[in-house]
Write a protein that holds these residues in place. Structure first.
Motif, PDB file in Angstrom:
ATOM      1  N   GLY A  60      10.794 -11.331  -5.294  1.00 14.80           N
ATOM      2  CA  GLY A  60      10.060 -10.269  -4.618  1.00 14.80           C
ATOM      3  C   GLY A  60       8.751 -10.753  -4.027  1.00 14.80           C
ATOM      4  N   ASN A  61       8.100  -9.864  -3.295  1.00 14.65           N
ATOM      5  CA  ASN A  61       6.816 -10.165  -2.696  1.00 14.65           C
ATOM      6  C   ASN A  61       5.749 -10.050  -3.781  1.00 14.65           C
ATOM      7  N   ARG A  62       5.209 -11.169  -4.202  1.00 13.31           N
ATOM      8  CA  ARG A  62       4.248 -11.184  -5.302  1.00 13.31           C
ATOM      9  C   ARG A  62       2.825 -10.896  -4.855  1.00 13.31           C
ATOM     10  N   ILE A  63       2.630 -10.599  -3.587  1.00 15.17           N
ATOM     11  CA  ILE A  63       1.277 -10.326  -3.093  1.00 15.17           C
ATOM     12  C   ILE A  63       0.700  -9.079  -3.758  1.00 15.17           C
ATOM     13  N   GLN A  64       1.557  -8.158  -4.197  1.00 10.11           N
ATOM     14  CA  GLN A  64       1.071  -6.933  -4.825  1.00 10.11           C
ATOM     15  C   GLN A  64       0.335  -7.208  -6.127  1.00 10.11           C
ATOM     16  N   GLU A  65       0.575  -8.373  -6.719  1.00  9.44           N
ATOM     17  CA  GLU A  65      -0.095  -8.742  -7.965  1.00  9.44           C
ATOM     18  C   GLU A  65      -1.407  -9.476  -7.698  1.00  9.44           C
ATOM     19  N   SER A  66      -1.710  -9.720  -6.450  1.00  7.92           N
ATOM     20  CA  SER A  66      -2.874 -10.513  -6.071  1.00  7.92           C
ATOM     21  C   SER A  66      -4.132  -9.665  -5.998  1.00  7.92           C
ATOM     22  N   ARG A  67      -5.280 -10.314  -6.226  1.00  3.85           N
ATOM     23  CA  ARG A  67      -6.568  -9.620  -6.091  1.00  3.85           C
ATOM     24  C   ARG A  67      -6.809  -9.186  -4.658  1.00  3.85           C
ATOM     25  N   SER A  68      -6.229  -9.912  -3.710  1.00  2.00           N
ATOM     26  CA  SER A  68      -6.480  -9.606  -2.298  1.00  2.00           C
ATOM     27  C   SER A  68      -5.458  -8.626  -1.719  1.00  2.00           C
ATOM     28  N   TYR A  69      -4.633  -8.025  -2.552  1.00  2.00           N
ATOM     29  CA  TYR A  69      -3.621  -7.106  -2.055  1.00  2.00           C
ATOM     30  C   TYR A  69      -4.196  -5.950  -1.223  1.00  2.00           C
ATOM     31  N   PRO A  70      -5.346  -5.366  -1.578  1.00  2.00           N
ATOM     32  CA  PRO A  70      -5.874  -4.286  -0.727  1.00  2.00           C
ATOM     33  C   PRO A  70      -6.102  -4.728   0.726  1.00  2.00           C
ATOM     34  N   LEU A  71      -6.532  -5.958   0.944  1.00  2.00           N
ATOM     35  CA  LEU A  71      -6.695  -6.460   2.315  1.00  2.00           C
ATOM     36  C   LEU A  71      -5.338  -6.641   2.993  1.00  2.00           C
ATOM     37  N   TYR A  72      -4.393  -7.208   2.263  1.00  2.00           N
ATOM     38  CA  TYR A  72      -3.040  -7.389   2.793  1.00  2.00           C
ATOM     39  C   TYR A  72      -2.448  -6.043   3.208  1.00  2.00           C
ATOM     40  N   ARG A  73      -2.558  -5.058   2.301  1.00  2.00           N
ATOM     41  CA  ARG A  73      -2.014  -3.722   2.574  1.00  2.00           C
ATOM     42  C   ARG A  73      -2.691  -3.101   3.795  1.00  2.00           C
ATOM     43  N   ILE A  75      -4.123  -4.625   6.374  1.00  2.00           N
ATOM     44  CA  ILE A  75      -3.715  -5.301   7.614  1.00  2.00           C
ATOM     45  C   ILE A  75      -2.259  -5.021   7.946  1.00  2.00           C
ATOM     46  N   ARG A  76      -1.393  -5.085   6.956  1.00  2.00           N
ATOM     47  CA  ARG A  76       0.041  -4.898   7.218  1.00  2.00           C
ATOM     48  C   ARG A  76       0.422  -3.423   7.421  1.00  2.00           C
ATOM     49  N   GLN A  77      -0.054  -2.556   6.532  1.00  2.00           N
ATOM     50  CA  GLN A  77       0.390  -1.161   6.585  1.00  2.00           C
ATOM     51  C   GLN A  77      -0.525  -0.290   7.447  1.00  2.00           C
TER      52      GLN A  77
END
Length: 127
Positions: A60-73, A75-77
């Motif tokens: 799976g996409n492990r970015i959700q477990e990352s500290r930087s996930y709010p930035l990823y979300r 930018i992506r969503q």
């Protein structure tokens, strides 16, 4: 392909393959391997992309477990920016422009603060 070939050649040389009969040598099999890889790789890549998009990927996409996930979300969503998908017709510059505009409009502050909300001010381990 060049790196794969280099690894195969290095392996063959390290194991004394250069001294063996040419027909049994790893060197004679490299071209066949490259042809098979060129044939199978596009099909496998597409299957992996589809599985990932459908949520059925074995990893799976492990970015959700990352500290930087709010930035990823964000930018992506929220911004709808897509990078490295291979399917979109937009240039990377158009996608980067979305992020640039969001930064200029101060929209990125809340996601950045979300990244820091559990931080106690101590240096974080590099991972």
């Amino acid at each position: 392909m060049k790196k794969i070939r280099a690894v195969l050649v290095d392996h063959a040389l390290a194991n004394g393959e250069a001294d063996k009969e040419p027909s049994a040598s790893v060197f004679s099999k490299i071209t066949k391997f490259e042809e098979e890889l060129r044939e199978a790789l596009p099909r496998e890549m597409e299957a992996a992309r589809v599985a990932f998009e459908n949520g059925t990927a074995p990893i799976g996409n492990r970015i959700q477990e990352s500290r930087s996930y709010p930035l990823y979300r964000f930018i992506r969503q929220d911004l709808g920016a897509v990078y490295l998908t291979g399917e979109k017709l937009k240039s990377p510059g158009e996608e980067c422009n979305k992020v640039f505009l969001a930064i200029n409009q101060d929209k990125i502050i809340d996601p950045m603060l979300d990244c820091l909300k559990e931080w106690d001010g101590k240096p974080l381990p590099i991972s």
